[in-house]
Design a protein around this motif. Structure first.
Motif, mmCIF file in Angstrom:
data_model
loop_
_atom_site.group_PDB
_atom_site.id
_atom_site.type_symbol
_atom_site.label_atom_id
_atom_site.label_comp_id
_atom_site.label_asym_id
_atom_site.label_seq_id
_atom_site.Cartn_x
_atom_site.Cartn_y
_atom_site.Cartn_z
ATOM 1 N N TYR A 1 6.220 -20.540 3.152
ATOM 2 C CA TYR A 1 7.003 -20.978 2.003
ATOM 3 C C TYR A 1 6.629 -20.179 0.774
ATOM 4 O O TYR A 1 5.478 -19.751 0.611
ATOM 5 N N ILE A 2 7.588 -19.988 -0.099
ATOM 6 C CA ILE A 2 7.413 -19.230 -1.320
ATOM 7 C C ILE A 2 7.337 -20.195 -2.491
ATOM 8 O O ILE A 2 8.183 -21.095 -2.630
ATOM 9 N N PHE A 3 6.314 -20.011 -3.318
ATOM 10 C CA PHE A 3 6.106 -20.797 -4.533
ATOM 11 C C PHE A 3 5.613 -19.816 -5.576
ATOM 12 O O PHE A 3 4.432 -19.490 -5.632
ATOM 13 N N ASN A 4 6.539 -19.292 -6.381
ATOM 14 C CA ASN A 4 6.173 -18.205 -7.274
ATOM 15 C C ASN A 4 7.132 -18.160 -8.455
ATOM 16 O O ASN A 4 8.053 -18.961 -8.549
ATOM 17 N N GLY A 5 6.902 -17.209 -9.343
ATOM 18 C CA GLY A 5 7.819 -16.953 -10.437
ATOM 19 C C GLY A 5 7.839 -18.008 -11.526
ATOM 20 O O GLY A 5 8.839 -18.170 -12.211
ATOM 21 N N LEU A 6 6.723 -18.729 -11.714
ATOM 22 C CA LEU A 6 6.715 -19.783 -12.728
ATOM 23 C C LEU A 6 6.645 -19.230 -14.145
ATOM 24 O O LEU A 6 6.950 -19.927 -15.100
ATOM 25 N N GLY A 7 6.234 -17.984 -14.286
ATOM 26 C CA GLY A 7 6.292 -17.300 -15.573
ATOM 27 C C GLY A 7 5.530 -17.991 -16.685
ATOM 28 O O GLY A 7 4.467 -18.567 -16.484
ATOM 29 N N THR A 8 6.105 -17.956 -17.875
ATOM 30 C CA THR A 8 5.421 -18.432 -19.071
ATOM 31 C C THR A 8 5.264 -19.943 -19.114
ATOM 32 O O THR A 8 4.483 -20.455 -19.913
ATOM 33 N N ARG A 9 5.987 -20.654 -18.296
ATOM 34 C CA ARG A 9 5.900 -22.123 -18.292
ATOM 35 C C ARG A 9 5.190 -22.645 -17.047
ATOM 36 O O ARG A 9 5.288 -23.813 -16.704
ATOM 37 N N GLY A 10 4.454 -21.784 -16.387
ATOM 38 C CA GLY A 10 3.791 -22.164 -15.143
ATOM 39 C C GLY A 10 2.874 -23.358 -15.262
ATOM 40 O O GLY A 10 2.843 -24.217 -14.388
ATOM 41 N N VAL A 11 2.125 -23.430 -16.348
ATOM 42 C CA VAL A 11 1.184 -24.534 -16.511
ATOM 43 C C VAL A 11 1.926 -25.871 -16.611
ATOM 44 O O VAL A 11 1.426 -26.901 -16.199
ATOM 45 N N MET A 12 3.142 -25.832 -17.140
ATOM 46 C CA MET A 12 3.916 -27.069 -17.269
ATOM 47 C C MET A 12 4.828 -27.307 -16.071
ATOM 48 O O MET A 12 5.023 -28.437 -15.650
ATOM 49 N N LEU A 13 5.389 -26.248 -15.510
ATOM 50 C CA LEU A 13 6.317 -26.386 -14.392
ATOM 51 C C LEU A 13 5.619 -26.583 -13.049
ATOM 52 O O LEU A 13 6.202 -27.150 -12.129
ATOM 53 N N GLY A 14 4.397 -26.098 -12.930
ATOM 54 C CA GLY A 14 3.699 -26.109 -11.649
ATOM 55 C C GLY A 14 3.703 -27.442 -10.923
ATOM 56 O O GLY A 14 4.127 -27.511 -9.760
ATOM 57 N N PRO A 15 3.268 -28.520 -11.544
ATOM 58 C CA PRO A 15 3.233 -29.799 -10.829
ATOM 59 C C PRO A 15 4.616 -30.272 -10.356
ATOM 60 O O PRO A 15 4.769 -30.727 -9.220
ATOM 61 N N LEU A 16 5.625 -30.156 -11.208
ATOM 62 C CA LEU A 16 6.972 -30.586 -10.825
ATOM 63 C C LEU A 16 7.529 -29.710 -9.704
ATOM 64 O O LEU A 16 8.111 -30.210 -8.734
ATOM 65 N N MET A 17 7.338 -28.398 -9.814
ATOM 66 C CA MET A 17 7.854 -27.498 -8.772
ATOM 67 C C MET A 17 7.127 -27.711 -7.446
ATOM 68 O O MET A 17 7.728 -27.641 -6.383
#
Length: 150
Positions: A98-114
């Motif tokens: 599975y691919i989990f990547n490309g969170l960019g500048t909002r990774g710290v905030m998007l990571g848990p939800l994604m």
């Protein structure tokens, strides 16, 4: 995209959840916090800079009214995507990857939800949001179709 962060020691801050202003402040425990991040699309190295540190501390000083000590300074390259949206989903050929990547500048905030979205997709078959599904890219779709022929 290059980004820089600092770690600070701030015993009077007493945060138990992340805050976001011109920078994010993420509690790490034991009065330690991660503060970030800068954004530089033109530099392709992962070396911390004095300019990056100053940008972070200047932004932090705009809203933080408690003393702190910078105890670490780091830089790295963010995984980014042309459309600035995360990449989630099954690999087109190896379906158990599975691919989990490309969170960019909002990774710290998007990571848990994604992470939750991908988990629900893998475990419960819940569709991924169209804007994060890796199948939105034509090359991915072509690779997936080609793989099915073999």
């Amino acid at each position: 995209m290059k980004g820089e962060v600092i770690d600070i020691f701030a015993p009077e801050l007493k945060l138990d959840s992340m805050i976001k202003s011109s920078v994010f402040v993420l509690p790490l425990g034991n009065d330690l916090y991660k503060v970030g991040a800068t954004f530089n699309k033109d530099v392709k190295d992962s070396k911390p800079t004095m300019e990056g540190r100053k940008e972070l501390t200047d932004n932090l000083d705009e809203f933080l009214n408690t003393p702190y000590e910078v105890i670490g300074h780091y830089a790295g390259m963010r995984p980014t995507v042309k459309d600035r949206r995360p990449l989630l989903g099954a690999h087109p050929i190896n379906k158990n990857l599975y691919i989990f990547n490309g969170l960019g500048t909002r990774g710290v905030m998007l990571g848990p939800l994604m992470a939750e979205k991908l988990y629900q997709n893998i475990e419960n078959g819940v569709s991924l949001p169209r804007e994060t599904d890796i199948r939105r890219f034509k090359k991915y779709s072509q690779l997936s179709c080609s793989a099915q022929k073999y």
